[in-house]
Design a protein around this motif. Structure first.
Motif, PDB file in Angstrom:
ATOM      1  N   PRO A  98     -16.283  54.589  38.457  1.00  0.00           N
ATOM      2  CA  PRO A  98     -16.004  53.864  39.704  1.00  0.00           C
ATOM      3  C   PRO A  98     -15.411  52.477  39.497  1.00  0.00           C
ATOM      4  O   PRO A  98     -14.528  52.068  40.251  1.00  0.00           O
ATOM      5  CB  PRO A  98     -17.386  53.786  40.377  1.00  0.00           C
ATOM      6  N   LYS A  99     -15.883  51.727  38.500  1.00  0.00           N
ATOM      7  CA  LYS A  99     -15.371  50.372  38.286  1.00  0.00           C
ATOM      8  C   LYS A  99     -13.926  50.395  37.821  1.00  0.00           C
ATOM      9  O   LYS A  99     -13.100  49.575  38.256  1.00  0.00           O
ATOM     10  CB  LYS A  99     -16.251  49.625  37.283  1.00  0.00           C
ATOM     11  N   THR A 100     -13.592  51.321  36.921  1.00  0.00           N
ATOM     12  CA  THR A 100     -12.208  51.422  36.453  1.00  0.00           C
ATOM     13  C   THR A 100     -11.294  51.879  37.588  1.00  0.00           C
ATOM     14  O   THR A 100     -10.195  51.332  37.780  1.00  0.00           O
ATOM     15  CB  THR A 100     -12.123  52.393  35.268  1.00  0.00           C
ATOM     16  N   ASN A 101     -11.730  52.863  38.357  1.00  0.00           N
ATOM     17  CA  ASN A 101     -10.921  53.322  39.490  1.00  0.00           C
ATOM     18  C   ASN A 101     -10.712  52.216  40.513  1.00  0.00           C
ATOM     19  O   ASN A 101      -9.608  52.061  41.057  1.00  0.00           O
ATOM     20  CB  ASN A 101     -11.579  54.539  40.148  1.00  0.00           C
ATOM     21  N   ALA A 102     -11.760  51.440  40.765  1.00  0.00           N
ATOM     22  CA  ALA A 102     -11.630  50.326  41.710  1.00  0.00           C
ATOM     23  C   ALA A 102     -10.656  49.278  41.183  1.00  0.00           C
ATOM     24  O   ALA A 102      -9.868  48.698  41.953  1.00  0.00           O
ATOM     25  CB  ALA A 102     -12.999  49.702  41.970  1.00  0.00           C
ATOM     26  N   ALA A 103     -10.698  49.032  39.861  1.00  0.00           N
ATOM     27  CA  ALA A 103      -9.791  48.044  39.270  1.00  0.00           C
ATOM     28  C   ALA A 103      -8.335  48.516  39.353  1.00  0.00           C
ATOM     29  O   ALA A 103      -7.428  47.717  39.602  1.00  0.00           O
ATOM     30  CB  ALA A 103     -10.184  47.777  37.824  1.00  0.00           C
ATOM     31  N   ILE A 104      -8.112  49.796  39.118  1.00  0.00           N
ATOM     32  CA  ILE A 104      -6.749  50.350  39.245  1.00  0.00           C
ATOM     33  C   ILE A 104      -6.249  50.172  40.676  1.00  0.00           C
ATOM     34  O   ILE A 104      -5.134  49.695  40.920  1.00  0.00           O
ATOM     35  CB  ILE A 104      -6.728  51.833  38.847  1.00  0.00           C
ATOM     36  N   SER A 105      -7.075  50.541  41.642  1.00  0.00           N
ATOM     37  CA  SER A 105      -6.674  50.448  43.049  1.00  0.00           C
ATOM     38  C   SER A 105      -6.400  49.004  43.454  1.00  0.00           C
ATOM     39  O   SER A 105      -5.414  48.719  44.153  1.00  0.00           O
ATOM     40  CB  SER A 105      -7.762  51.049  43.940  1.00  0.00           C
ATOM     41  N   ARG A 106      -7.253  48.091  43.006  1.00  0.00           N
ATOM     42  CA  ARG A 106      -7.055  46.686  43.376  1.00  0.00           C
ATOM     43  C   ARG A 106      -5.759  46.160  42.772  1.00  0.00           C
ATOM     44  O   ARG A 106      -4.998  45.433  43.437  1.00  0.00           O
ATOM     45  CB  ARG A 106      -8.236  45.841  42.917  1.00  0.00           C
ATOM     46  N   PHE A 107      -5.505  46.487  41.508  1.00  0.00           N
ATOM     47  CA  PHE A 107      -4.269  46.044  40.874  1.00  0.00           C
ATOM     48  C   PHE A 107      -3.059  46.551  41.649  1.00  0.00           C
ATOM     49  O   PHE A 107      -2.110  45.801  41.919  1.00  0.00           O
ATOM     50  CB  PHE A 107      -4.219  46.526  39.425  1.00  0.00           C
ATOM     51  N   GLN A 108      -3.074  47.813  41.996  1.00  0.00           N
ATOM     52  CA  GLN A 108      -1.950  48.384  42.729  1.00  0.00           C
ATOM     53  C   GLN A 108      -1.762  47.700  44.087  1.00  0.00           C
ATOM     54  O   GLN A 108      -0.639  47.385  44.485  1.00  0.00           O
ATOM     55  CB  GLN A 108      -2.169  49.878  42.930  1.00  0.00           C
ATOM     56  N   GLN A 109      -2.861  47.475  44.793  1.00  0.00           N
ATOM     57  CA  GLN A 109      -2.765  46.870  46.119  1.00  0.00           C
ATOM     58  C   GLN A 109      -2.216  45.452  46.055  1.00  0.00           C
ATOM     59  O   GLN A 109      -1.379  45.060  46.868  1.00  0.00           O
ATOM     60  CB  GLN A 109      -4.136  46.887  46.783  1.00  0.00           C
ATOM     61  N   VAL A 110      -2.696  44.669  45.071  1.00  0.00           N
ATOM     62  CA  VAL A 110      -2.294  43.269  44.969  1.00  0.00           C
ATOM     63  C   VAL A 110      -0.879  43.133  44.402  1.00  0.00           C
ATOM     64  O   VAL A 110      -0.067  42.340  44.892  1.00  0.00           O
ATOM     65  CB  VAL A 110      -3.307  42.487  44.106  1.00  0.00           C
ATOM     66  N   GLN A 111      -0.576  43.903  43.379  1.00  0.00           N
ATOM     67  CA  GLN A 111       0.685  43.729  42.663  1.00  0.00           C
ATOM     68  C   GLN A 111       1.832  44.585  43.215  1.00  0.00           C
ATOM     69  O   GLN A 111       2.990  44.191  43.122  1.00  0.00           O
ATOM     70  CB  GLN A 111       0.481  44.054  41.181  1.00  0.00           C
ATOM     71  N   LEU A 112       1.509  45.755  43.757  1.00  0.00           N
ATOM     72  CA  LEU A 112       2.563  46.720  44.083  1.00  0.00           C
ATOM     73  C   LEU A 112       2.542  47.200  45.531  1.00  0.00           C
ATOM     74  O   LEU A 112       3.480  47.877  45.962  1.00  0.00           O
ATOM     75  CB  LEU A 112       2.455  47.940  43.152  1.00  0.00           C
ATOM     76  N   LYS A 113       1.476  46.885  46.257  1.00  0.00           N
ATOM     77  CA  LYS A 113       1.326  47.353  47.635  1.00  0.00           C
ATOM     78  C   LYS A 113       1.364  48.888  47.735  1.00  0.00           C
ATOM     79  O   LYS A 113       1.882  49.453  48.695  1.00  0.00           O
ATOM     80  CB  LYS A 113       2.417  46.760  48.549  1.00  0.00           C
ATOM     81  N   ILE A 114       0.822  49.546  46.707  1.00  0.00           N
ATOM     82  CA  ILE A 114       0.658  50.993  46.751  1.00  0.00           C
ATOM     83  C   ILE A 114      -0.829  51.306  46.615  1.00  0.00           C
ATOM     84  O   ILE A 114      -1.610  50.468  46.140  1.00  0.00           O
ATOM     85  CB  ILE A 114       1.475  51.718  45.660  1.00  0.00           C
ATOM     86  N   PHE A 115      -1.219  52.533  47.006  1.00  0.00           N
ATOM     87  CA  PHE A 115      -2.643  52.793  47.150  1.00  0.00           C
ATOM     88  C   PHE A 115      -3.056  54.169  46.622  1.00  0.00           C
ATOM     89  O   PHE A 115      -4.024  54.740  47.111  1.00  0.00           O
ATOM     90  CB  PHE A 115      -3.032  52.693  48.639  1.00  0.00           C
ATOM     91  N   ASP A 116      -2.355  54.704  45.637  1.00  0.00           N
ATOM     92  CA  ASP A 116      -2.701  56.061  45.203  1.00  0.00           C
ATOM     93  C   ASP A 116      -3.793  56.097  44.140  1.00  0.00           C
ATOM     94  O   ASP A 116      -4.329  57.155  43.830  1.00  0.00           O
ATOM     95  CB  ASP A 116      -1.467  56.830  44.742  1.00  0.00           C
ATOM     96  N   GLY A 117      -4.132  54.962  43.538  1.00  0.00           N
ATOM     97  CA  GLY A 117      -5.214  54.919  42.557  1.00  0.00           C
ATOM     98  C   GLY A 117      -4.916  55.658  41.270  1.00  0.00           C
ATOM     99  O   GLY A 117      -5.838  56.014  40.527  1.00  0.00           O
ATOM    100  N   LEU A 118      -3.636  55.853  40.955  1.00  0.00           N
ATOM    101  CA  LEU A 118      -3.251  56.654  39.788  1.00  0.00           C
ATOM    102  C   LEU A 118      -2.231  55.887  38.955  1.00  0.00           C
ATOM    103  O   LEU A 118      -1.248  55.365  39.478  1.00  0.00           O
ATOM    104  CB  LEU A 118      -2.639  57.984  40.247  1.00  0.00           C
ATOM    105  N   VAL A 119      -2.483  55.828  37.642  1.00  0.00           N
ATOM    106  CA  VAL A 119      -1.526  55.238  36.695  1.00  0.00           C
ATOM    107  C   VAL A 119      -0.870  56.388  35.935  1.00  0.00           C
ATOM    108  O   VAL A 119      -1.557  57.146  35.233  1.00  0.00           O
ATOM    109  CB  VAL A 119      -2.220  54.283  35.704  1.00  0.00           C
TER     110      VAL A 119
END
Length: 332
Positions: A77-98
């Protein structure tokens, strides 16, 4: 002999081995990491992403995790949350997938850059005079308190010693001995920081920089007195700086505080008593205030914060001094 590791936030952590470093840039994964049907979450790929996200925080960019992610290869959960937050802040995308070679990993590579040794030396050159000024101010204060001569500085110094070390709670003879040892200890630390040539060292040679380490500064307790010894392939007679030292959020004043804290471990007191981490913070912070004089006199942050107050001239806590427990409890 153990390493004493200082995270950007939290107390020093004693560990028998050096922590694993980061993968080198460019950041690459073989299969997708994160949530959804495409995610494969292979351990090595997850570690790469965890390390890379930690580096975002180190670089001072928005969207990185704090506290740092545990680099364990488990996409929880913590890693998934970190991925999602990075995407939202940096890229304005929300798929939670790298995914390999897609937007998220491209942006991670844009942020994460190697640090040149010339940049490290430049920051050390700015930080050392600040640390040296704090040590000199501490020496002047302790000397004034020892002298017994009535003066404004002697009165201030006595108050500062009582605030940071509770000297006034000790019997008179013990208090006198504590002040003398403190004076000698600050002199030793000042010599190591400002005049390493007296020990046959050049200024920059007493620091090793590890560009693969995202969050720590570290020393070996009493390492200064073990020349040329190594542990885990690293010199124990060096103060080691990690990427956290180079983070834009670590101002020169903050870095000087870190250096003051670490040099007390590195050299110890003049009577060779070990300096430990009983608590971290300002004299009236929750994890320092309950400590008796005996604990404060062997506590790294008590020496560092006393020197900071002496340099700045007032008892206000600087914003970068954070309160946390001693030992393993201080880890964030």
């Amino acid at each position: 002999m153990a390493w004493l590791i200082m995270p950007t936030i939290g107390s020093c952590i004693s560990t028998p081995t050096l922590p694993p470093g980061l993968t080198a840039v460019p950041i690459e994964i073989k299969e997708p990491v994160g949530v959804g049907s495409k995610a494969r979450n292979k351990g090595d790929d997850v570690r790469v992403i965890q390390e890379a996200l930690n580096r975002v925080t180190v670089e001072g960019e928005p969207g990185g995790p704090m506290p740092f992610l545990k680099v364990d290869g488990v996409c929880g959960p913590k890693t998934n949350a970190a991925i999602s937050r990075f995407q939202q802040v940096q890229l304005k995308i929300f798929d939670g997938l790298v995914e390999p070679k897609r937007k998220t990993i491209i942006r991670l590579n844009e942020i994460i850059k190697p640090v040149a040794q010339v940049d490290v030396d430049a920051k050390i050159s700015v930080v050392l005079p600040i640390a040296a000024a704090a040590l000199q101010a501490a020496i002047a204060n302790v000397e004034a308190a020892i002298s017994g001569n009535p003066s404004a500085l002697a009165a201030l110094a006595t108050d500062r010693l009582n605030r940071h070390f509770r000297i006034d709670t000790l019997p008179a003879e013990q208090a006198s001995l504590a002040r003398v040892d403190m004076f000698r200890s600050y002199l030793r630390w000042q010599t190591v920081v400002t005049n390493p040539e007296s020990f046959g060292e050049k200024v920059f040679d007493q620091f090793d920089f590890d560009g693969s380490d995202p969050l720590i500064a570290l020393t070996t307790g009493d390492g200064f007195f073990h020349p040329l010894e190594t542990k885990d392939g690293a010199r124990v007679d060096r103060m080691h700086l990690g990427l956290g030292f180079m983070s834009p959020s670590v101002t020169p004043e903050f870095a000087a505080y870190v250096m003051l804290h670490e040099v007390t471990h590195f050299v110890n007191r003049s009577d060779r008593v070990d300096i430990e981490d009983h608590g971290r913070g300002w004299f009236d912070d929750p994890f320092i205030k309950p400590l008796p004089a005996a604990k404060r006199l062997t506590n790294a942050d008590s020496y560092a914060t006393f020197a900071l107050e002496c340099r700045q001239g007032n008892p206000s806590r600087p914003p970068f001094v954070k309160s946390s427990p001693g030992g393993l409890g201080g880890r964030r």
